[in-house]
Design a protein around this motif. Structure first.
Motif, PDB file in Angstrom:
ATOM      1  N   TYR A  78       0.878  -1.172   0.000  1.00 29.34           N
ATOM      2  CA  TYR A  78       0.000   0.000   0.000  1.00 29.34           C
ATOM      3  C   TYR A  78       0.911   1.215   0.000  1.00 29.34           C
ATOM      4  CZ  TYR A  78      -4.517   2.179   1.177  1.00 29.34           C
ATOM      5  OH  TYR A  78      -5.696   2.892   1.160  1.00 29.34           O
ATOM      6  N   GLU A 138       2.945   0.540   3.324  1.00 31.11           N
ATOM      7  CA  GLU A 138       2.237  -0.222   4.353  1.00 31.11           C
ATOM      8  C   GLU A 138       1.781  -1.560   3.784  1.00 31.11           C
ATOM      9  OE1 GLU A 138      -0.549   2.423   6.737  1.00 31.11           O
ATOM     10  OE2 GLU A 138      -0.114   3.737   5.055  1.00 31.11           O
ATOM     11  N   PRO A 139       1.526  -2.530   4.660  1.00 33.20           N
ATOM     12  CA  PRO A 139       0.972  -3.798   4.179  1.00 33.20           C
ATOM     13  C   PRO A 139      -0.526  -3.655   3.906  1.00 33.20           C
ATOM     14  CG  PRO A 139       1.193  -3.847   6.564  1.00 33.20           C
ATOM     15  CD  PRO A 139       1.728  -2.519   6.117  1.00 33.20           C
ATOM     16  N   TRP A 140      -1.152  -4.622   3.194  1.00 34.19           N
ATOM     17  CA  TRP A 140      -2.612  -4.665   3.083  1.00 34.19           C
ATOM     18  C   TRP A 140      -3.155  -4.696   4.510  1.00 34.19           C
ATOM     19  CZ3 TRP A 140      -1.828  -3.411  -1.433  1.00 34.19           C
ATOM     20  CH2 TRP A 140      -1.895  -4.163  -2.587  1.00 34.19           C
ATOM     21  N   ARG A 141      -4.177  -3.927   4.780  1.00 40.55           N
ATOM     22  CA  ARG A 141      -4.776  -3.921   6.121  1.00 40.55           C
ATOM     23  C   ARG A 141      -6.159  -4.542   6.079  1.00 40.55           C
ATOM     24  NH1 ARG A 141      -0.876  -2.997   9.897  1.00 40.55           N
ATOM     25  NH2 ARG A 141       0.150  -0.975   9.646  1.00 40.55           N
ATOM     26  N   ALA A 142      -6.318  -5.686   6.720  1.00 39.73           N
ATOM     27  CA  ALA A 142      -7.634  -6.330   6.822  1.00 39.73           C
ATOM     28  C   ALA A 142      -7.555  -7.405   7.895  1.00 39.73           C
ATOM     29  CB  ALA A 142      -8.028  -6.961   5.484  1.00 39.73           C
ATOM     30  N   ALA A 181      -7.695  -4.472   0.047  1.00 34.32           N
ATOM     31  CA  ALA A 181      -6.876  -3.403   0.620  1.00 34.32           C
ATOM     32  C   ALA A 181      -7.473  -2.034   0.333  1.00 34.32           C
ATOM     33  CB  ALA A 181      -5.464  -3.482   0.061  1.00 34.32           C
ATOM     34  N   ALA A 226     -13.862  -5.148  10.246  1.00 35.90           N
ATOM     35  CA  ALA A 226     -13.087  -5.892   9.255  1.00 35.90           C
ATOM     36  C   ALA A 226     -11.712  -5.279   9.013  1.00 35.90           C
ATOM     37  CB  ALA A 226     -13.857  -5.988   7.937  1.00 35.90           C
ATOM     38  N   TYR A 273      -4.929   2.425   7.853  1.00 36.42           N
ATOM     39  CA  TYR A 273      -3.733   2.894   7.172  1.00 36.42           C
ATOM     40  C   TYR A 273      -3.276   4.206   7.773  1.00 36.42           C
ATOM     41  CZ  TYR A 273      -4.816  -0.569   3.588  1.00 36.42           C
ATOM     42  OH  TYR A 273      -5.066  -1.732   2.928  1.00 36.42           O
TER      43      TYR A 273
END
Ligand code: HEM
Ligand code: SF4
Ligand code: FES
Lengths: 251, 227
Positions: A73, A104-108, A171, B86, B91
């Motif tokens: 990301y 950033e990493p995928w956030r979920a 993402a 979820a 971010y």
């Protein structure tokens, strides 16, 4: 003539799944604008190794936009500032000299972090495992004209099948919804005679697996379609809704 | 069927059906209300309001409408809350204005503001008409029939108060924004869309939202400017 740029990178570092993460700031200099984003990351990692530091863990494989392995990301968008590409296809000419890039990493919740920028996307495999297939042995390759398929249906099924399972849709979505991915995987089969037989069971099983794994629901913001490297259309989401409602309301 | 209503698509289906129903209500509501500005004697609007108050079909629809609001609001809260869960860690840098519209990302905020407006609106008109009564409502005779002077109640508020008139304009704009996304979204949710219809529905949705926003705004502005 080759142009080079200097950059400041803010990168998410996290030692392990349960570990607390933080942003680290790094400098890279003399990066060729002809290099790719992942090559820039390689240069940074070489720099870190030479300094006796732990290199940054990030996913990658084919590096030509076909496998869906790379993520990241970048500056607030999945796969960075360019459209219709994966991160491995992103060029450094998209960035300005002296720019600060946040990575950033995928956030979920459904994509837990394994290390640094690598997230666990096996949730997608589990959704496919729940019904994203045709469960008959098809034998050898049939003659091309043995089963007539209308051209528009074939085209749309092929469009859906171009999904590489990268997870950028999740993402990008403010709800971390996997609806674009699931809709592509349902559509590629629902449109073809071979897939129609199990259509009802498939839509129901894949959606309930998606819910169970902790993905959010769709509110039709359309962010997934814009950020998808393969431009999968949200029209497939409407088809998935249709398939799912048909399946549930006929129970 | 048991877990249909708790599935992600099932919940969204209820929001869509209730939303479609509320949109039909809002069309009828606007049509009747526009009678306010087409007859300054108030007879036309009073007749319209009287018809709505006495017609048996409308009487049946009243509790259904309340239910529609209730379902829409409760499910919107449930859906929004689950969607927030979820993504437990957000971010640091977010640049989502390129990929989605502001309204689509703020449906809950818009909905909650509409709800605040709705409560005020009900206290000012519906409650007085149906429950407490008001001296302004003293009966008048229109076309040989005796009825409440709803026109006087409404027009007095808008003529007297610039603040309230402006609040009604803001309410209309909020609803317009909600519907600019909500209209096409509700069709997408029930599965009535494909590549071609998506574009059409999005276009019609924007037109619909503008008509609703301007239509409701015109009424208080008319009274402010003319009187
Ligand atoms: C006259 C009043 C209202 C109308 C006509 C209306 C209409 C709609 C429509 C048509 C949708 C789209 C449904 C879908 O995507 O399937 C929607 C979504 C939504 N509404 Fe409303 N609504 C109204 C009031 C409210 C109120 C009072 C609230 C909240 C507290 C609210 C909150 C929401 C939320 C959170 C969504 C979900 C957004 C999404 O999933 O895209 N609405 N509304
Ligand atoms: S739909 Fe697009 S963004 Fe989502 S997984 Fe497939 S290719 Fe990636
Ligand atoms: S590494 Fe294969 S798509 Fe980027």
């Amino acid at each position: 003539m080759e142009k080079t740029i200097n950059l400041t990178l803010k990168v998410w570092r996290q030692n392990g799944p349960k570990e607390k993460g933080r942003f680290e700031t790094y400098q890279v200099s003399n990066i060729s604008t002809d290099s790719s984003f992942l090559e820039m990351m390689d240069i940074l990692n070489e720099q870190l190794v030479n300094d006796n530091q732990e290199p940054i863990a990030f996913d990658h494989d084919c590096r030509e936009g076909i496998c869906g392995m790379c993520s990241l990301y970048i500056n607030g968008r999945p796969h960075g500032p360019d459209g219709e590409i994966t991160t491995c296809q992103l060029h450094m000419r998209k960035f300005k000299d002296g720019e600060t890039i946040t990575i950033e990493p995928w956030r979920a919740a459904a994509f837990p972090i394994i290390k640094d920028l690598i997230v666990d996307r096996t949730a997608f495999d589990k959704i496919i495992g729940a019904g994203g297939y045709v469960s008959v042995n098809t034998g050898g390759v049939p003659d091309a004209n043995a089963i007539p398929i209308a051209r528009p249906a074939a085209e749309e099924a092929m469009d859906a099948a171009s999904c590489i399972g990268c997870g950028a849709c999740v993402a990008a979505c403010k709800n971390s919804s996997a609806m674009l991915f699931v809709s592509a995987k349902v559509s590629q089969l629902a449109l073809l005679p071979q897939g129609k037989v199990e259509a009802k069971r498939r839509a129901k099983a894949m959606v309930s697996k998606m819910d169970e794994l902790g993905f959010g629901g769709c509110t039709n913001t359309g962010a997934c379609e814009v950020e998808c490297p393969k431009s999968i259309s949200i029209a497939h989401i409407s088809r998935l809704n249709r398939e799912y409602l048909k399946s549930r309301l006929s129970e | 069927m048991s877990n249909f209503l708790t599935s992600s698509i099932g919940k969204k289906f209820l929001m869509s059906i209730s939303g479609l129903f509320l949109m039909m209500f809002i069309i009828v509501h606007l049509s009747i209300n526009l009678l306010l500005i087409f007859d300054d004697s108030g007879d036309l609007f009073n007749q319209g309001a009287h018809f709505m108050a006495t017609n048996p079909a409308i009487k049946i629809m009243e509790p259904v409408l309340a239910l529609g609001f209730l379902v829409h609001i409760i499910w919107s809260l449930v859906v929004s809350f689950q969607n927030m869960k979820a993504r437990p860690i957000g971010y640091k840098q977010l640049n989502n204005s390129k990929s989605s519209s502001w309204a689509s990302r703020n449906m809950l905020v818009l909905g909650c503001l509409i709800f605040v407006f709705l409560v005020m609106h009900i206290i000012q008109f519906f409650w007085k008409i149906k429950v407490t009564g008001d001296p302004l409502l003293a009966h008048v005779v229109v076309g040989g029939e005796e009825m409440e002077n709803t026109y006087l109640l409404v027009s007095s508020l808008f003529k007297a108060s610039l603040i309230y008139s402006l609040i009604y304009v803001v309410g209309a704009v909020l609803l317009g924004l909600h519907l600019a996304h909500g209209f096409w979204s509700s069709f997408q949710t029930i599965g009535f869309a494909n590549k071609i219809w998506l574009k059409r529905l999005q276009f019609v949705g924007v037109i619909f939202a503008i008509v609703i926003a301007i239509g409701f705004s015109v009424i208080p502005l008319y009274f402010q400017i003319k009187f």
